[in-house]
Design a protein around this motif. Structure first.
Motif, PDB file in Angstrom:
ATOM      1  N   LEU A   1      19.029   2.663  -6.739  1.00  0.00           N
ATOM      2  CA  LEU A   1      19.852   3.146  -5.637  1.00  0.00           C
ATOM      3  C   LEU A   1      20.779   2.054  -5.125  1.00  0.00           C
ATOM      4  N   PHE A   2      20.276   0.824  -5.023  1.00  0.00           N
ATOM      5  CA  PHE A   2      21.111  -0.290  -4.577  1.00  0.00           C
ATOM      6  C   PHE A   2      22.311  -0.460  -5.503  1.00  0.00           C
ATOM      7  N   ASN A   3      22.072  -0.486  -6.787  1.00  0.00           N
ATOM      8  CA  ASN A   3      23.160  -0.721  -7.737  1.00  0.00           C
ATOM      9  C   ASN A   3      24.150   0.439  -7.758  1.00  0.00           C
ATOM     10  N   HIS A   4      23.639   1.649  -7.660  1.00  0.00           N
ATOM     11  CA  HIS A   4      24.530   2.812  -7.666  1.00  0.00           C
ATOM     12  C   HIS A   4      25.369   2.878  -6.403  1.00  0.00           C
ATOM     13  N   ARG A   5      24.728   2.699  -5.257  1.00  0.00           N
ATOM     14  CA  ARG A   5      25.447   2.840  -3.991  1.00  0.00           C
ATOM     15  C   ARG A   5      26.435   1.694  -3.778  1.00  0.00           C
ATOM     16  N   LYS A   6      26.107   0.511  -4.272  1.00  0.00           N
ATOM     17  CA  LYS A   6      27.013  -0.632  -4.102  1.00  0.00           C
ATOM     18  C   LYS A   6      28.365  -0.359  -4.748  1.00  0.00           C
ATOM     19  N   THR A   7      28.370   0.264  -5.915  1.00  0.00           N
ATOM     20  CA  THR A   7      29.624   0.534  -6.609  1.00  0.00           C
ATOM     21  C   THR A   7      30.338   1.752  -6.055  1.00  0.00           C
ATOM     22  N   ALA A   8      29.629   2.598  -5.293  1.00  0.00           N
ATOM     23  CA  ALA A   8      30.219   3.858  -4.830  1.00  0.00           C
ATOM     24  C   ALA A   8      30.782   3.804  -3.420  1.00  0.00           C
ATOM     25  N   MET A   9      30.324   2.875  -2.582  1.00  0.00           N
ATOM     26  CA  MET A   9      30.574   2.974  -1.146  1.00  0.00           C
ATOM     27  C   MET A   9      31.644   2.040  -0.598  1.00  0.00           C
ATOM     28  N   PHE A  10      32.185   1.162  -1.447  1.00  0.00           N
ATOM     29  CA  PHE A  10      33.165   0.190  -0.965  1.00  0.00           C
ATOM     30  C   PHE A  10      34.436   0.261  -1.798  1.00  0.00           C
ATOM     31  N   CYS A  11      35.553   0.086  -1.142  1.00  0.00           N
ATOM     32  CA  CYS A  11      36.823   0.061  -1.862  1.00  0.00           C
ATOM     33  C   CYS A  11      36.968  -1.217  -2.680  1.00  0.00           C
ATOM     34  N   TRP A  12      36.398  -2.311  -2.181  1.00  0.00           N
ATOM     35  CA  TRP A  12      36.309  -3.560  -2.932  1.00  0.00           C
ATOM     36  C   TRP A  12      34.826  -3.820  -3.211  1.00  0.00           C
ATOM     37  N   THR A  13      34.444  -3.765  -4.467  1.00  0.00           N
ATOM     38  CA  THR A  13      33.032  -3.903  -4.825  1.00  0.00           C
ATOM     39  C   THR A  13      32.473  -5.222  -4.302  1.00  0.00           C
ATOM     40  N   PRO A  14      31.367  -5.190  -3.562  1.00  0.00           N
ATOM     41  CA  PRO A  14      30.807  -6.418  -2.982  1.00  0.00           C
ATOM     42  C   PRO A  14      30.377  -7.428  -4.042  1.00  0.00           C
ATOM     43  N   GLN A  15      30.451  -8.697  -3.659  1.00  0.00           N
ATOM     44  CA  GLN A  15      29.938  -9.760  -4.522  1.00  0.00           C
ATOM     45  C   GLN A  15      28.417  -9.854  -4.443  1.00  0.00           C
ATOM     46  N   TRP A  16      27.846  -9.300  -3.394  1.00  0.00           N
ATOM     47  CA  TRP A  16      26.406  -9.399  -3.186  1.00  0.00           C
ATOM     48  C   TRP A  16      25.650  -8.648  -4.278  1.00  0.00           C
ATOM     49  N   GLN A  17      24.638  -9.328  -4.818  1.00  0.00           N
ATOM     50  CA  GLN A  17      23.739  -8.737  -5.805  1.00  0.00           C
ATOM     51  C   GLN A  17      22.364  -8.524  -5.164  1.00  0.00           C
TER      52      GLN A  17
ATOM     53  N   GLN B   1       0.805  -1.224   0.000  1.00  0.00           N
ATOM     54  CA  GLN B   1       0.000   0.000   0.000  1.00  0.00           C
ATOM     55  C   GLN B   1       0.838   1.274   0.000  1.00  0.00           C
ATOM     56  N   PHE B   2       2.056   1.203   0.517  1.00  0.00           N
ATOM     57  CA  PHE B   2       2.894   2.403   0.591  1.00  0.00           C
ATOM     58  C   PHE B   2       3.988   2.410  -0.467  1.00  0.00           C
ATOM     59  N   ILE B   3       4.639   1.283  -0.672  1.00  0.00           N
ATOM     60  CA  ILE B   3       5.780   1.237  -1.590  1.00  0.00           C
ATOM     61  C   ILE B   3       5.255   1.052  -3.010  1.00  0.00           C
ATOM     62  N   THR B   4       5.157   2.143  -3.714  1.00  0.00           N
ATOM     63  CA  THR B   4       4.634   2.173  -5.078  1.00  0.00           C
ATOM     64  C   THR B   4       5.681   1.627  -6.056  1.00  0.00           C
ATOM     65  N   PRO B   5       5.291   1.327  -7.293  1.00  0.00           N
ATOM     66  CA  PRO B   5       6.283   0.902  -8.290  1.00  0.00           C
ATOM     67  C   PRO B   5       7.417   1.910  -8.460  1.00  0.00           C
ATOM     68  N   ALA B   6       7.108   3.197  -8.361  1.00  0.00           N
ATOM     69  CA  ALA B   6       8.169   4.207  -8.495  1.00  0.00           C
ATOM     70  C   ALA B   6       9.157   4.121  -7.339  1.00  0.00           C
ATOM     71  N   ARG B   7       8.672   3.891  -6.130  1.00  0.00           N
ATOM     72  CA  ARG B   7       9.578   3.743  -4.985  1.00  0.00           C
ATOM     73  C   ARG B   7      10.444   2.491  -5.155  1.00  0.00           C
ATOM     74  N   LYS B   8       9.849   1.401  -5.630  1.00  0.00           N
ATOM     75  CA  LYS B   8      10.621   0.188  -5.872  1.00  0.00           C
ATOM     76  C   LYS B   8      11.685   0.416  -6.942  1.00  0.00           C
ATOM     77  N   LYS B   9      11.300   1.111  -7.980  1.00  0.00           N
ATOM     78  CA  LYS B   9      12.249   1.410  -9.042  1.00  0.00           C
ATOM     79  C   LYS B   9      13.420   2.201  -8.500  1.00  0.00           C
ATOM     80  N   ARG B  10      13.120   3.135  -7.608  1.00  0.00           N
ATOM     81  CA  ARG B  10      14.190   3.932  -7.019  1.00  0.00           C
ATOM     82  C   ARG B  10      15.109   3.066  -6.160  1.00  0.00           C
ATOM     83  N   ALA B  11      14.521   2.167  -5.378  1.00  0.00           N
ATOM     84  CA  ALA B  11      15.333   1.284  -4.540  1.00  0.00           C
ATOM     85  C   ALA B  11      16.250   0.417  -5.401  1.00  0.00           C
ATOM     86  N   HIS B  12      15.746  -0.062  -6.516  1.00  0.00           N
ATOM     87  CA  HIS B  12      16.543  -0.895  -7.413  1.00  0.00           C
ATOM     88  C   HIS B  12      17.756  -0.124  -7.927  1.00  0.00           C
TER      89      HIS B  12
END
Length: 345
Positions: free
Chosen positions: A294-310, A281-292
């Motif tokens: 954001l996860f991929n962008h932040r994963k590559t930006a925040m670690f010196c060794w890119t995580p294996q986690w997808q 009821q709260f997390i709309t498709p647009a919010r989900k799209k943003r989370a998707h």
């Protein structure tokens, strides 16, 4: 209301020195250009109100050229007053205040008395405090119980906190410092693209707090703001600092995923947010799209060794949250996980 301020909100700078120990910065480095000036329309408008009604400046996203590659414009709906249940509920506002805002400093100077102002064109909430509420709304309403969730129960109680989103909402409530509002833009230089989103400080005499800056209020969408709150709270009472290494995120880098620090917690919350039911009821498709994204962008930006986690490795995070908290957060390889030596709670 006074007559509208004619000068549009600009990208001003303000260097704020914090005379306290243990400052941890969360720095914003956008992929688009940042306009900067010596004047600060937002701060002027707030100061001129003198604790009265603020004549909020027009939003930057109404200016020509705002549609750029920052990826923020299409997610403006997350700040829409009709899509944030706290806007019509005094009880919900009181619940959100309990996340550390009630004890915070600076909100009076940021127009607390006039916090529910809405842009007449977009119906978006304009005020710094209102936009901060929108960040917490993503933590609160991602859970079906919403404001009925008892965030005071023991964090080891995974029978009650049976999804990661429930657990994290309680974690943020229990581990937070007081949350302050700050009108300044804290950037390296006048024309710098590197500006602080938030700063968490610990020091003597209970000088423990998190400051949120103008960048937090007006340069991030509400989902990113929520993940920033998770990030800062991981720094707070658990005292998890960043590693001394260099990554895209400047000073807010962790060496590895298994550091189990602020960046790992931020990404796990984003993943749990994404893996909510499609009919939420709260997390709309647009919010989900943003989370998707954001996860991929932040994963590559925040670690010196890119995580294996997808992102796909987290599809069960809201079914077995304890495994992600106690094991996945400390493991480099998603296919060969190890228990955390020191549990988060």
């Amino acid at each position: 209301m006074p007559s509208k301020v004619k000068i549009r909100l600009n990208r001003a700078t303000g260097i704020l020195a914090v005379a306290a120990a243990g400052a941890l910065l969360y720095t914003f480095m956008p992929s688009c250009s940042m306009l900067a000036d010596a004047d600060d329309t937002l701060c002027f408008a707030i100061a001129e109100a003198k604790d009265g009604v603020v004549d909020w400046p027009d939003e930057e996203y109404l200016e020509p050229g705002y549609n750029n590659d920052c990826g923020i414009t299409e997610f403006h709906e997350c700040d829409h007053c009709d899509l944030n249940p706290w806007f019509e509920s005094e009880e919900a506002r009181a619940y959100i205040e309990g996340f550390g805002l009630a004890q915070g400093h600076g909100w009076g100077d940021l127009g607390r008395a006039d916090m529910m102002t809405v842009n007449t064109v977009t119906k978006e909430i304009d005020t710094p405090l209102g936009r901060t509420y929108n960040a917490y709304a993503n933590l609160v309403y991602a859970n079906p119980p919403g404001i009925e969730l008892d965030r005071a129960k023991d964090l080891k109680n995974f029978e009650y906190y049976d999804t990661f989103l429930k657990w994290m909402s309680a974690y943020v409530g229990q581990k937070t410092y007081r949350i302050n509002g700050n009108c300044n833009r804290d950037c390296e230089t006048v024309f710098s693209k590197e500006c602080v989103i938030a700063r968490t400080v610990s020091g003597p005499f209970r000088n423990d707090y998190t400051d949120l800056y103008q960048t937090f209020f007006y340069d991030l969408d509400a989902v990113w703001r929520a993940s920033t709150i998770v990030h800062e709270v991981r720094h707070a009472r658990d005292g998890r600092s960043h590693d001394a290494c260099a990554c895209i995120n400047g000073s807010a880098c962790d060496a590895r995923w298994s550091s189990n620090g602020a960046n790992t917690y931020e990404l796990m919350w984003i993943a749990a947010y994404f893996y909510t039911p499609d009919d939420h009821q709260f997390i709309t498709p647009a919010r989900k799209k943003r989370a998707h994204s954001l996860f991929n962008h932040r994963k590559t930006a925040m670690f010196c060794w890119t995580p294996q986690w997808q992102l796909s490795d987290f599809w069960l995070i809201n079914q077995i949250p304890e495994w992600y908290v106690h094991e996945a957060a400390c493991s480099e390889d998603p296919r060969n996980t190890l228990p955390c030596m020191f549990l988060a709670n």
